[in-house]
Every structure is written in structure tokens, then in C-alpha cells.
Design an enzyme around this catalytic site. Structure first.
Site, PDB file in Angstrom:
ATOM      1  N   LYS A   4       0.835  -1.198   0.000  1.00 42.58           N
ATOM      2  CA  LYS A   4       0.000   0.000   0.000  1.00 42.58           C
ATOM      3  C   LYS A   4       0.873   1.252   0.000  1.00 42.58           C
ATOM      4  CE  LYS A   4      -3.486  -2.753  -0.030  1.00 42.58           C
ATOM      5  NZ  LYS A   4      -4.283  -3.283   1.055  1.00 42.58           N
TER       6      LYS A   4
HETATM    7  C1  LIG Z   1      -5.186  -4.459   1.473  1.00 36.36           C
HETATM    8  C2  LIG Z   1      -6.635  -4.276   1.616  1.00 36.36           C
HETATM    9  C3  LIG Z   1      -7.351  -4.627   2.776  1.00 36.36           C
HETATM   10  C4  LIG Z   1      -6.721  -5.396   3.884  1.00 36.36           C
HETATM   11  O1  LIG Z   1      -5.629  -4.783   4.396  1.00 36.36           O
HETATM   12  P1  LIG Z   1      -4.718  -5.504   5.500  1.00 36.36           P
HETATM   13  O2  LIG Z   1      -4.030  -4.353   6.157  1.00 36.36           O
HETATM   14  O3  LIG Z   1      -3.787  -6.398   4.734  1.00 36.36           O
HETATM   15  O4  LIG Z   1      -5.604  -6.255   6.422  1.00 36.36           O
HETATM   16  C5  LIG Z   1      -8.680  -4.301   2.857  1.00 36.36           C
HETATM   17  N1  LIG Z   1      -9.319  -3.705   1.846  1.00 36.36           N
HETATM   18  C6  LIG Z   1      -8.684  -3.378   0.697  1.00 36.36           C
HETATM   19  C7  LIG Z   1      -9.446  -2.696  -0.375  1.00 36.36           C
HETATM   20  C8  LIG Z   1      -7.331  -3.685   0.541  1.00 36.36           C
HETATM   21  O5  LIG Z   1      -6.712  -3.399  -0.613  1.00 36.36           O
END
Ligand SMILES: *Cc1c(COP(=O)(O)O)cnc(C)c1O
Length: 399
Positions: A189
Site C-alpha cells: 500500500k
Molecule cells: C489491502 C486491503 C485490505 C486489507 O488490508 P490488510 O491491512 O492487509 O488487512 C482491505 N481492503 C482493501 C481494499 C485492501 O486493498
């Protein structure tokens, strides 16, 4: 040739290392002062009153469900074009995750489809800002609020994104249409804490409950009415705590919060570099036959998108290659790629549990058949960007 470029990866600099090392040598590895510091800075950055740091965005989504009191007999509506966690959170609390189709330009929830999909027991819409592009929160909230439902914005892709509405500029996490907003700090991210997530809201009641549930549902404060003969209540010393709800261990560590604080300082640079790369891709790929660059739909505006993913749509039939072959040929040229996303309701568990079938959200299904995510992360050099562009041009042309 150097190793293949992934579709996304973290960017760790000397300041990040120093911040983590400092905590590692301090008195607290977890439950220390960095948590509140990170929460305050993050809340200020997005423009929210309260921020609750947790160990993942998945946990933040789960806490959003619990804080809003969503449970058995309730339904949530979300986009099928998202990561599993966006919908799974409803199932964790016994609610039914349901899906409404996306629009073919932004690939976010389509407000018109949402209106049509609505059923009586929908307690919340979980909106998603796919690839970093803000969804149409004002339109979604207009529909949801009329029906008495909440809007939870899963902005896991979109830290730092903003949009324009009626002349005003609104950031994700700091706008009046989302009741709660969730961010992810997973390494792919836009900024990272290793694993990690944040729940932000202006609502003190939900924030307080989420904070309590983050750590076992335990409260430490001065309680009234003690001193009775009840063996638990006879004395209220410094050890005293009460479990008032069934919570979890969803805590983010001090080590991770120190990294978060340091990454937050770099966020503007990360986003600027992401926009630069997206601009270069768009210019180079816009005219390619059989390929479509990302579309933008109101209220998003191009220069306010933080761009987690760069996703193109390819007409594989037209170029006479399967997606698997395109990915392999890109791979041969040192370019990694990925597919975001298989519509969630097509997953075997969702079909078995809820009876969902292909055809439920046709736009999401046709998008899934065409989409491909190309490498996008701030540490890419201009040579990396060139490599991706040349590889895509070559693979699209050589039939
Ligand atoms: C990555 C992601 C999540 C989950 O994130 P984590 O921190 O890995 O639990 C939830 N929603 C979306 C849209 C994502 O891209």
C-alpha cells in the site's frame, strides 16, 4: 537483467530505520507513546477527529462492524471489485455481505446500481476507493442515509486521496459522507507499518468502543459502586480493570507506529512520485490498440488521486493472447503484473455460504476479465518506468 519489478512494494529509507531502531532500544516495544503520536498525526493529516491504530485494515474493518453494532440479521452492501477483507468483515459478525455492481469507468460502486440493489435490511454500505481513486461518497451517502444506513469507506488503497464536491475539497477520512474510514499499511500500500491499519471517525462513541475492543474489551478507569462484598468489587487498587465487552488483540506495536510516523512524513513524496509515474504511463500507453488506460469519474479529480495501483484494461481477444500469456511475456521482460480483483462473490466460500452465482455484477465480471495491474511504486527509477512502457508496447504489438 535485474530482478522482475513487482506490481508494488514498500519504500524504506534511513529515517525509517532510525525511527524503528530508537523504539527497539526504548522501554516499550508495544503499548508505548508512539501509538498515540501516530494516531494524532494521522488524524490531523486526513482531517478526522479520532484515529485508532490496529494491526491490519482487516481488523479495522472488523472493529467498524462491531462499533456500529452490525451483526446477525443485518446485510452490508459493498463492491465486488475489492480485496476479500472488505466483505469478510461482515461475515465475521454474522451479517450478510452482499454486492452491488461497479461503474465501468472508475470501477468503484455505481450509485445507480446501489439504489437498485438495495434491500430492507442493509445496515451499511462499505465503499471502496479502487486503485486510489475516490468513489462517489456524496452520492453513496445520499442513498444510504435516506435508508438509515451507514457509510464505511474502505480507503485501504487511497491514503492521501481527495476529491472535489460542490466547490469544496474533501480528503478521504476527512469528509462528512463517510461515517468511518479504513486505511491499510500493508507493504504494497501507499505507506507501510509492516502490517497495520487505521480506523478514523468523527464519532466519539464508535471511536471509544473501537479502542476498547482493540484490546480485549478491557477498561481501566475509576469505577463507581465498588467496595461491596462481591469478591471482584471489594477493592479498586491500581491493578483493577474490567472487561465490559468481548474484544480482541488488534493492537499495533510501538515499533510499527514509529515506522508509521516516519512514513507519514514521506507520504507527500510517495504520492507525488506515484502521480508522476502514472502520468508517464498514461502518455505512453494511451494510444495503444486494445489497451485502455485508467478512467476517472467524478467527484475524483486527476491530481488528487494517490494511485495505489496502475490498472489497464486489455482486450485479450483482440490482441490474440490470453492474459496468462501476456503476463508471462511481460515477465520475460522483467515486468511483474497482477490481477485486481476476482469479484468476491465468485469465490467458492461465498457461493456455498450465500448462494451467489456468476452474472450477479456483470460490469465487475467483465472488468475482471480485462484488468491487469502494472508495476507502480515510488522507488521505481525512470529506467524502470521505461522498461515497463517498452515491455507493454512490445507485448501488445507482437501478435
Ligand atoms: C489491502 C486491503 C485490505 C486489507 O488490508 P490488510 O491491512 O492487509 O488487512 C482491505 N481492503 C482493501 C481494499 C485492501 O486493498
Amino acid at each position: 537483467m535485474s530482478a522482475s519489478l513487482p506490481y508494488g512494494r514498500q519504500s524504506i529509507a534511513a529515517d525509517d530505520l532510525a525511527a524503528v531502531l530508537e523504539v527497539l532500544q526504548s522501554a516499550f516495544l508495544t503499548n508505548g507513546p508512539k501509538i498515540e503520536e501516530f494516531e494524532h498525526q494521522f488524524a490531523a493529516r486526513v482531517g478526522a477527529k479520532h484515529a485508532i491504530a490496529v494491526n491490519s485494515a482487516t481488523s479495522a474493518l472488523h472493529l467498524a462492524m462491531r462499533s456500529a453494532g452490525i451483526g446477525v440479521g443485518d446485510r452490508i452492501l459493498t463492491s465486488p471489485n475489492t480485496f476479500l477483507a472488505t466483505a469478510n468483515c461482515a461475515a465475521y459478525v454474522g451479517a450478510r455481505p452482499d454486492f452491488s455492481d461497479i461503474d465501468p469507468v472508475s470501477h468503484n460502486l455505481d450509485p445507480e446500481a446501489l439504489q437498485k440493489t438495495w434491500t430492507s435490511n442493509v445496515r451499511a454500505v462499505i465503499a471502496v476507493d479502487y486503485a486510489g481513486q475516490p468513489c462517489d461518497l456524496p452520492a453513496i451517502a445520499g442513498i444510504a442515509r435516506e435508508k438509515g444506513a451507514l457509510v464505511i469507506d474502505d480507503a485501504s488503497h487511497a491514503v492521501g486521496s481527495a476529491f472535489m464536491h460542490e466547490g469544496g475539497r474533501w480528503s478521504l477520512g476527512g469528509n462528512p459522507w463517510a461515517d468511518m474510514t479504513i486505511f491499510s499499511f500493508h507493504p504494497v500500500k501507499t505507506m507501510t507499518t509492516g502490517e497495520g491499519g487505521m480506523l478514523v471517525t468523527d464519532n466519539l462513541k464508535w471511536a471509544t468502543l473501537a479502542r476498547k475492543l482493540r484490546s480485549h474489551g478491557v477498561e481501566r478507569r475509576v469505577f463507581e459502586g465498588l467496595g461491596s462484598s462481591d469478591p471482584m468489587l471489594s477493592e479498586q487498587g491500581p491493578w483493577y480493570y474490567e472487561m465490559q465487552a468481548l474484544g480482541y488483540n488488534f493492537r499495533l506495536t510501538d515499533l510499527q507506529c514509529a515506522l508509521g510516523i516516519s512514513q507519514l512524513r514521506r507520504l507527500d513524496d510517495f504520492i507525488a512520485r506515484r502521480r508522476e509515474i502514472v502520468g508517464a504511463y498514461n502518455t505512453a500507453l494511451a494510444e495503444l490498440e486494445g489497451l485502455q488506460i485508467p478512467g476517472i469519474r467524478k467527484p475524483a479529480v486527476e491530481n488528487e488521486i494517490s494511485w495505489h495501483l496502475y490498472t489497464v484494461e486489455i482486450d485479450y481477444k483482440r490482441i490474440g493472447k490470453t492474459r496468462t500469456r501476456v503476463m508471462a511475456e511481460l515477465g520475460d521482460r522483467g515486468v511483474g503484473s497482477q490481477v485486481h480483483y476476482i469479484p468476491i462473490y465468485l469465490q467458492p466460500w461465498y457461493r456455498r455460504q450465500f448462494g451467489y452465482q456468476p452474472g450477479k455484477c456483470p460490469t465487475a465480471e467483465s472488468y475482471y476479465r480485462r484488468t491487469l495491474s502494472l508495476p507502480l511504486f515510488p522507488a521505481m527509477t525512470s529506467a524502470d518506468v521505461e522498461r515497463v512502457i517498452e515491455a507493454v508496447q512490445a507485448v501488445m504489438k507482437e501478435v
